[in-house]
Design a protein around this motif. Structure first.
Motif, PDB file in Angstrom:
ATOM      1  N   MET A 233      -8.163  -1.748 -11.972  1.00  9.00           N
ATOM      2  CA  MET A 233      -8.102  -1.187 -10.633  1.00  9.00           C
ATOM      3  C   MET A 233      -6.734  -1.495 -10.028  1.00  9.00           C
ATOM      4  N   THR A 234      -6.323  -0.669  -9.069  1.00 10.88           N
ATOM      5  CA  THR A 234      -5.080  -0.929  -8.356  1.00 10.88           C
ATOM      6  C   THR A 234      -5.324  -0.821  -6.858  1.00 10.88           C
ATOM      7  N   THR A 235      -4.636  -1.661  -6.097  1.00 10.41           N
ATOM      8  CA  THR A 235      -4.742  -1.684  -4.638  1.00 10.41           C
ATOM      9  C   THR A 235      -3.340  -1.562  -4.077  1.00 10.41           C
ATOM     10  N   GLY A 236      -3.146  -0.638  -3.113  1.00 15.25           N
ATOM     11  CA  GLY A 236      -1.793  -0.440  -2.621  1.00 15.25           C
ATOM     12  C   GLY A 236      -1.715   0.063  -1.196  1.00 15.25           C
ATOM     13  N   VAL A 237      -0.470   0.187  -0.742  1.00 16.13           N
ATOM     14  CA  VAL A 237      -0.164   0.705   0.592  1.00 16.13           C
ATOM     15  C   VAL A 237       1.127   1.508   0.516  1.00 16.13           C
ATOM     16  N   PHE A 238       1.273   2.442   1.456  1.00 18.22           N
ATOM     17  CA  PHE A 238       2.487   3.241   1.597  1.00 18.22           C
ATOM     18  C   PHE A 238       3.110   3.010   2.967  1.00 18.22           C
ATOM     19  N   LEU A 239       4.425   3.125   3.026  1.00 16.82           N
ATOM     20  CA  LEU A 239       5.161   3.237   4.282  1.00 16.82           C
ATOM     21  C   LEU A 239       6.143   4.373   4.112  1.00 16.82           C
ATOM     22  N   GLY A 240       6.131   5.323   5.049  1.00 12.52           N
ATOM     23  CA  GLY A 240       7.047   6.451   4.931  1.00 12.52           C
ATOM     24  C   GLY A 240       7.140   7.238   6.220  1.00 12.52           C
ATOM     25  N   LEU A 241       7.967   8.268   6.177  1.00 14.50           N
ATOM     26  CA  LEU A 241       8.122   9.170   7.313  1.00 14.50           C
ATOM     27  C   LEU A 241       7.241  10.389   7.116  1.00 14.50           C
ATOM     28  N   ALA A 242       6.406  10.677   8.110  1.00 17.00           N
ATOM     29  CA  ALA A 242       5.559  11.866   8.083  1.00 17.00           C
ATOM     30  C   ALA A 242       6.399  13.110   8.342  1.00 17.00           C
ATOM     31  N   GLY A 243       5.754  14.262   8.245  1.00 18.97           N
ATOM     32  CA  GLY A 243       6.466  15.513   8.420  1.00 18.97           C
ATOM     33  C   GLY A 243       7.117  15.664   9.778  1.00 18.97           C
ATOM     34  N   ASP A 244       6.568  14.993  10.816  1.00 20.62           N
ATOM     35  CA  ASP A 244       7.149  15.083  12.157  1.00 20.62           C
ATOM     36  C   ASP A 244       8.225  14.029  12.402  1.00 20.62           C
ATOM     37  N   GLY A 245       8.553  13.232  11.374  1.00 22.66           N
ATOM     38  CA  GLY A 245       9.605  12.234  11.503  1.00 22.66           C
ATOM     39  C   GLY A 245       9.142  10.870  11.966  1.00 22.66           C
ATOM     40  N   SER A 246       7.845  10.717  12.242  1.00 17.32           N
ATOM     41  CA  SER A 246       7.328   9.417  12.683  1.00 17.32           C
ATOM     42  C   SER A 246       6.988   8.547  11.475  1.00 17.32           C
ATOM     43  N   HIS A 249       1.800   4.498   8.067  1.00 19.63           N
ATOM     44  CA  HIS A 249       1.306   3.560   7.064  1.00 19.63           C
ATOM     45  C   HIS A 249       0.009   4.119   6.485  1.00 19.63           C
ATOM     46  N   SER A 250      -0.182   3.974   5.180  1.00 15.04           N
ATOM     47  CA  SER A 250      -1.405   4.454   4.549  1.00 15.04           C
ATOM     48  C   SER A 250      -1.906   3.449   3.525  1.00 15.04           C
ATOM     49  N   ARG A 251      -3.228   3.336   3.427  1.00 11.41           N
ATOM     50  CA  ARG A 251      -3.842   2.529   2.383  1.00 11.41           C
ATOM     51  C   ARG A 251      -4.033   3.399   1.142  1.00 11.41           C
ATOM     52  N   ALA A 252      -4.102   2.742  -0.021  1.00 14.38           N
ATOM     53  CA  ALA A 252      -4.287   3.478  -1.263  1.00 14.38           C
ATOM     54  C   ALA A 252      -4.988   2.583  -2.272  1.00 14.38           C
ATOM     55  N   GLY A 253      -5.464   3.186  -3.338  1.00 12.21           N
ATOM     56  CA  GLY A 253      -6.099   2.408  -4.393  1.00 12.21           C
ATOM     57  C   GLY A 253      -6.953   3.271  -5.290  1.00 12.21           C
ATOM     58  N   GLY A 254      -7.316   2.740  -6.440  1.00 13.51           N
ATOM     59  CA  GLY A 254      -8.151   3.508  -7.345  1.00 13.51           C
ATOM     60  C   GLY A 254      -8.222   2.906  -8.736  1.00 13.51           C
ATOM     61  N   HIS A 255      -8.548   3.764  -9.702  1.00 11.52           N
ATOM     62  CA  HIS A 255      -8.802   3.355 -11.081  1.00 11.52           C
ATOM     63  C   HIS A 255      -7.561   3.577 -11.947  1.00 11.52           C
ATOM     64  N   ILE A 256      -7.399   2.693 -12.938  1.00 10.98           N
ATOM     65  CA  ILE A 256      -6.288   2.797 -13.885  1.00 10.98           C
ATOM     66  C   ILE A 256      -6.864   3.176 -15.248  1.00 10.98           C
TER      67      ILE A 256
END
Length: 270
Positions: A233-246, A249-256
């Motif tokens: 299993m993997t557990t993760g997070v994202f940080l990035g700019l959305a389409g509007d420039g803001s 933060h997003s959570r993520a995770g799943g199966h390997i």
């Protein structure tokens, strides 16, 4: 005569959607569907000694955490997952410091930890990912540290895995070197898209690898803890700019799902 006409609806090479590179918020929606459940750290505290001699303290109260270290402090939300019975993945999607996040992985048995700071630069620079990351090995105040110190690893070089994050998110990763990995989307809004981006891999413990990437084409970076042991299993997070420039933060995770690996007979990747 054989009809060789292809259908744009089923052929990703001709899919008009491939002409548009998806924004971070478009592909991240639902990418936490198969993530491990969260844990509540209310009433607990953690003090970390970082390998550069600095300190980071975390005091959890309800769904917030008061933190101090790395030249700053704040009170922010947090998200925590028990990746293993003794290993916790904690992310702080900072509200007190716009365009930043802190991620801490720590063990309650070895008392080892890693700290990752992700930051979005004010301006994009051609040829450089807009989101950068800093890394520290650390120890906790839970007891005398034992076992290996987390640090950079070449263990994933040559491995090829598929990651299923939701019924609509399926990605393939190929770990090219100590500095880069290649990816492609097999299912999802990015289907047919792929790239080779900057990456960092640290070995945390037996079978546990911190995998972080920084994309060139869009302003996004991610922090993952891959459990390549029994759980896959993997557990993760994202940080990035959305389409509007803001900043988002997003959570993520799943199966390997490991597909295999290659070894190099003589010359080795960097």
């Amino acid at each position: 005569m054989t009809d060789t006409t292809t259908d744009p609806a089923t052929d990703p090479v001709l899919d008009p959607a491939l002409d548009t590179w998806r924004t971070y918020d478009e592909f991240a929606a639902g990418i936490d569907t198969f993530r491990l459940p969260g844990v509540d750290l209310d009433g607990t505290a953690l003090a970390l000694s970082l390998d550069d001699g600095s300190a980071l303290t975390l005091r959890f109260d309800g769904d917030r955490v008061a933190w101090e270290g790395l030249g700053a402090s704040g009170i922010d939300p947090y998200d925590a997952v028990a990746v293993r019975a003794d290993v916790v993945f904690v992310n702080l999607p900072l509200e007190s410091r716009e365009r930043e996040s802190l991620t801490v992985v720590y063990s309650t048995t070895s008392h080892r930890a890693t700290v990752v700071r992700s930051r979005i630069a004010a301006e994009a620079v051609e040829g450089v990912p807009q989101v950068g990351q800093d890394f520290w090995a650390a120890t906790t105040d839970g007891g005398e540290p034992t076992g290996e110190t987390p640090g950079p690893s070449r263990d994933l070089i040559g491995k090829r895995n598929v990651y299923r994050y939701s019924p609509h998110h399926l990605y393939e990763h190929v770990y090219i070197s100590s500095q880069r990995y290649a990816w492609q989307c097999l299912e999802g809004v990015q289907r047919g898209h792929g790239d080779m981006d900057l990456s960092t891999v640290w070995r945390f413990a037996d079978g546990l690898y911190l995998f972080c990437f920084r994309e060139f084409r869009i302003a996004v970076a991610s922090v993952w803890l891959h459990d390549l042991g029994y759980q896959l299993m993997t557990t993760g997070v994202f940080l990035g700019l959305a389409g509007d420039g803001s900043a988002e933060h997003s959570r993520a995770g799943g199966h390997i799902y490991p597909l295999g690996s290659v070894t190099y007979p003589d010359a080795q990747p960097v």
